[in-house]
Design an enzyme around this catalytic site. Sequence first.
Site, short mmCIF file in Angstrom:
data_model
loop_
_atom_site.label_atom_id
_atom_site.label_comp_id
_atom_site.label_asym_id
_atom_site.label_seq_id
_atom_site.Cartn_x
_atom_site.Cartn_y
_atom_site.Cartn_z
N ARG A 24 113.41 84.78 14.74
CA ARG A 24 112.62 85.85 14.11
C ARG A 24 113.45 87.13 14.10
NH1 ARG A 24 107.58 85.29 17.11
NH2 ARG A 24 107.03 83.73 15.55
N ASP A 104 114.43 83.33 22.81
CA ASP A 104 113.00 83.16 23.07
C ASP A 104 112.78 81.77 23.68
OD1 ASP A 104 110.32 82.01 22.27
OD2 ASP A 104 110.00 84.09 21.69
N ASP A 121 101.49 78.59 25.25
CA ASP A 121 102.59 77.78 24.70
C ASP A 121 103.31 76.92 25.73
OD1 ASP A 121 101.95 78.93 22.25
OD2 ASP A 121 103.36 80.56 22.54
#
Length: 177
Positions: A24, A104, A121
């Site tokens: 991202r 990440d 998650d």
Amino acid sequence: MSGYPVDGEIIQIHSYKHNGMIHRIWEKTLVLKGASTYIIGANDKTLVTEADGRTWVTREPAICFFHAKHWFNIIGMVRDDGVYYYCNLSSPFVWDEEALKYIDYDLDIKVFPDMTYILLDEDEYEWHRKEMNYPDVIDRILKNNVKKLISWIQERKGPFAPDFIDKWYEKFQSYRK
């Protein structure tokens, strides 16, 4: 040229996955405090590009805390009903003149204005841990940093301190005038 971005500079933030692939990109973040060990930034309505090319724009002002020694970063989102935090378990950041960069590691902690929180998650983390072969040492570091992050939340430490977001949001507002 310093080894980190300076106050008032506009930078990009690049998030990667363990396999080196881009995850991202945040187009514009204003550096409120640049130091060798931590960076505090802010953005609002900034363009975000996902790995697959999709884009979206952030909805509210956010104060971002990145550290060069801790395996997490913390985003405080300023909303009408209070500050919501999104904490990413990640590698410590690096700065390379192009962008602030980190890996990440899927695990996230969402913190609500009343300081209750949820770990998110875990399934994605386990799946990626196997798929990308996270070394055991990384797994241990990340699990220890989940504990550290939870203790920060409970102790109202760092970005979770009562006046932290307010103070930096005020500084962000002064740059926008």
